[in-house]
Design a protein around this motif. Structure first.
Motif, PDB file in Angstrom:
ATOM      1  N   ARG A  28       0.844  -1.189   0.000  1.00 37.11           N
ATOM      2  CA  ARG A  28       0.000   0.000   0.000  1.00 37.11           C
ATOM      3  C   ARG A  28       0.884   1.245   0.000  1.00 37.11           C
ATOM      4  NH1 ARG A  28      -4.833  -0.605  -1.533  1.00 37.11           N
ATOM      5  NH2 ARG A  28      -5.388  -2.069   0.102  1.00 37.11           N
ATOM      6  N   TRP A  56       4.687  -3.897   3.227  1.00 39.51           N
ATOM      7  CA  TRP A  56       4.681  -4.140   4.668  1.00 39.51           C
ATOM      8  C   TRP A  56       4.929  -5.625   4.916  1.00 39.51           C
ATOM      9  CZ3 TRP A  56       4.061  -0.551   8.611  1.00 39.51           C
ATOM     10  CH2 TRP A  56       3.735   0.751   8.208  1.00 39.51           C
ATOM     11  N   THR A  97      -4.641  -3.265   5.620  1.00 40.47           N
ATOM     12  CA  THR A  97      -4.586  -1.827   5.409  1.00 40.47           C
ATOM     13  C   THR A  97      -5.899  -1.346   4.811  1.00 40.47           C
ATOM     14  OG1 THR A  97      -3.676  -2.057   3.183  1.00 40.47           O
ATOM     15  CG2 THR A  97      -2.101  -1.914   5.006  1.00 40.47           C
ATOM     16  N   LEU A 144      -3.238   1.148   9.032  1.00 39.13           N
ATOM     17  CA  LEU A 144      -2.845  -0.260   9.063  1.00 39.13           C
ATOM     18  C   LEU A 144      -3.180  -0.802  10.438  1.00 39.13           C
ATOM     19  CD1 LEU A 144       0.263  -2.090   7.775  1.00 39.13           C
ATOM     20  CD2 LEU A 144      -0.241  -2.212  10.223  1.00 39.13           C
ATOM     21  N   THR A 160      -0.909   5.793   8.598  1.00 38.58           N
ATOM     22  CA  THR A 160       0.061   5.670   7.516  1.00 38.58           C
ATOM     23  C   THR A 160      -0.191   6.698   6.415  1.00 38.58           C
ATOM     24  OG1 THR A 160      -1.328   3.910   6.579  1.00 38.58           O
ATOM     25  CG2 THR A 160       0.535   3.241   7.954  1.00 38.58           C
TER      26      THR A 160
END
Length: 650
Positions: A164, A169, A220, A227, A249
């Motif tokens: 994302r 991640w 997310t 997140l 985020t």
């Protein structure tokens, strides 16, 4: 993989209610179509181990897990595939050119942005003959490693991945990434795999002081601003975020969000270093759900539950909007779609907060897999059943339907070994709309007609002429509350029964018991409440009601589609200035207003706000009609607004 639900219907309904310009309401609870209960033929058989992850890249489905052998449907030829296998998304046939063979546990799969490759996470150290420590990127066409992507040494298992905002991640049990200290949750450059400092916050501690600090699952929001992570940890940057954390985020670096919860401080069984199992956002980003294990601990604890949280909650101790208990059985995978929250584990029941390892009052049988009402968490009618095993470890909802990845071989009684596809065109349920004024108000068991039913038009200001509609051969003096949904009239009666019948304003259908929650163990507390109710209305798939001599407004979850009533009772609030709920003699909801008849024959109006665990009164009450205002006497054993089969009023 996340999918979503819920549009801005509630807000639009509120606006219409304030205008009072139409007898039609907007959908407060959207309808939806669940997937079929019978799996399609053609999917391959995974012959051992588990399927931990399923994803799709173009026309290819990729499975990851602990398996070593697979075979095509209709074939007796076994094919060796260690930890990874690719299938044709339409035919289910194994793609023979894809054989990366990581040789150990694969726990996560994630499509790359190029549409031709996939990220793989797990416990492996080699894949397709190349050295890659626990995270790799491989081509879907032939399983070869994308050599330009190399994260270096990740010194612990990778449990989940998310892509994302131009960042990859990575969650797991590691402490270092490419030699840099970054425990449990880190970010990488998605093209090169290079360590990214974007996630520089420290996740630390454990749930019970045992095991290692690790993040098990992440998800997310679609807009990339949040997140959520669950796992075996206690703090984020030294601040307690026990087993669940949320990051903001949206900026130049990851920051703690305004959301924190203490709900998962519950100890649960000492057999688990963490009892968190999965987390998934809705497509509209408005909420997320969490599944857990942990063994039975009572109706107020977080063990063996599915819970919904509102994403934009600003709180240091956010509470779930709803919780569904299995009664001591583990839940694993969760998938949120427009119609349902699908969950899978080795559960036997849902709506079962009052018993451990057995069915308690209100329990509903749902073996191994269930579809929950996104609005209140109660089980929908959908019930294919599956061999329980350990659980469903992943779901994928794509343009064909719902892929179910597990460790068992049968679903809906059919042999579908460890992977199954349920097509998306299953049963459809209608939206549920809050009726508005002007509309026809029905009053049963009034002082004027103690055993009969009266009707008059009401626009919020003026009450029309009293009419004498057909009473359906109901003794309305025995009714204790009523509401209508999509052409069905629901009645609670003095004997504690809860029934429904169709009603079009003149003709009544046959009586049906609404007793899904009684089929295993009778939900006696609910029926005892019905017998002494003084008013009832439905909103947001919650039945709100008042009881004789009681100052509280209570509610229970209720899903009309399945006829399930929530096993637990909750307090929505008390009366407000100008409204003593002990005087209630009937009530109904119209848009953003609740109308309550009182013992003096008055009609009192009070504001109503939705959101969070329940609706609530707002402002102060205003008397809008009554014997001394306009000569109209309100109140009776039942009071409800008409609603036709499309959700509109009269």
């Amino acid at each position: 993989m996340k999918r979503g639900i819920l549009a801005a219907g509630a807000a639009l309904s509120l606006a219409c209610g304030l205008l009072g310009a139409s007898h039609l309401a907007t959908a407060d609870v959207p309808g939806g179509t669940v997937v079929r209960t019978t799996p399609v033929a053609g999917t391959p058989h995974v012959l051992d181990g588990r399927v931990n992850a399923v994803t799709r890249v173009g026309s290819t489905i990729i499975l990851g897990g602990t398996f070593t052998r697979v075979r095509n449907e209709g074939s007796n030829t076994e094919v060796v595939r260690r930890g990874l296998v690719a299938l044709d998304a339409d035919t289910g046939q194994i793609r023979t050119a894809f054989n990366p063979s990581p040789g150990t546990n694969v726990t996560s799969l994630l499509p790359a942005a190029d549409g031709t490759s996939v990220y793989v996470g797990g416990g492996f150290t080699t894949i397709s003959g190349a050295t890659r420590a626990r995270v790799a990127r491989i081509r879907v066409s032939d399983g070869s490693v994308v050599t330009s992507f190399n994260a270096g040494t990740v010194n612990g298992n990778v449990r989940d991945l998310a892509l994302r905002g131009g960042r990859l991640w990575m969650a797991g049990a590691f402490t270092h990434v490419a030699g840099r200290p970054q425990p449990a949750l880190a970010t990488l450059d998605p093209e090169t795999g290079a360590f990214s400092p974007y996630m520089g916050l420290r996740v630390a501690g454990t749930h019970r002081g045992s095991g290692v600090t690790q993040v098990l699952k992440i998800d997310t929001t679609a807009d990339g601003s949040r997140l959520v992570a669950v796992g075996n940890f206690d703090t984020l940057q030294g601040v307690q975020n026990h087993q669940l954390l949320m990051l903001d985020t949206s900026g130049p670096s990851a920051q703690p969000a305004t959301f924190r919860t203490g709900y998962y401080l519950t100890p649960c069984s000492s057999a688990f270093d963490t009892y968190m199992r999965d987390v998934a956002f809705s497509d509209d980003d408005s909420f997320f759900v969490v599944t857990t294990t942990g063994a039975y601990g009572g109706a107020t604890v977080a063990c063996d539950t599915t819970a919904r949280f509102e994403t934009r909650t600003v709180s240091t101790d956010a509470r779930p909007s709803w919780v569904n208990h299995t009664g001591g059985d583990t839940l694993y995978g969760a998938e949120v779609t427009p119609a349902a929250v699908y969950v899978g584990g080795h559960q036997r029941w849902h709506n079962n907060p009052f018993a451990g390892d057995r069915a308690g009052p209100g329990a509903v049988a749902r073996e191994g897999i269930a579809a929950l009402d996104p609005v209140n968490g109660l089980p929908l009618s959908w019930n294919p059943g599956r061999d329980k095993g350990v659980g469903v470890f992943d779901f994928l909802f794509d343009d064909r339907g719902l892929w179910v990845a597990s460790d068992t071989t049968r679903i809906a009684g059919q042999l579908r070994s460890r992977i199954a596809l349920l097509l998306k065109d299953g049963a459809t349920r209608p939206a549920i709309r809050t009726p508005l004024l002007p509309n026809d108000v029905y009053v049963g068991g009034s002082a004027v007609a103690p055993t009969g039913l009266l009707r008059w038009r009401y626009d919020g200001t003026v009450a029309g002429a009293v009419q004498d509609p057909p009473d359906g051969r109901i003794n309305w003096s025995t009714v204790r509350g009523a509401f209508m949904v999509n052409g069905s009239l629901y009645l609670g009666q003095s004997d504690g029964s809860f029934t429904r019948r169709t009603f079009n304003g003149s003709t009544y259908g046959g009586v049906q018991q609404v007793n899904t929650s009684d089929l295993i163990v009778r939900l006696a507390a609910w029926h005892d409440e019905i017998a002494v109710m003084t008013g009832m209305f439905l909103d947001d798939n919650r039945v709100y009601f008042t009881l004789t001599g009681d100052p509280n407004l209570y509610y229970r979850y209720f899903t009309p589609e399945s006829g399930v009533v929530g096993a637990q009772r909750y307090v929505a609030g008390t009366g407000v200035t100008g409204l003593d709920l002990r005087q209630t003699r009937g009530m109904f909801l119209a848009g953003s207003q609740v109308y309550v008849a009182t013992a003096t024959g008055d009609l009192v109006r009070v504001g109503w706000a939705r959101g969070g665990p329940s609706g609530r009164f707002t402002g102060s009450a205003t008397t809008v009609s009554g014997p001394t205002r306009d000569g109209r006497v309100w109140g009776g054993r039942a009071m409800f607004l008409f609603q036709d089969t499309s959700g509109g009023g009269a």
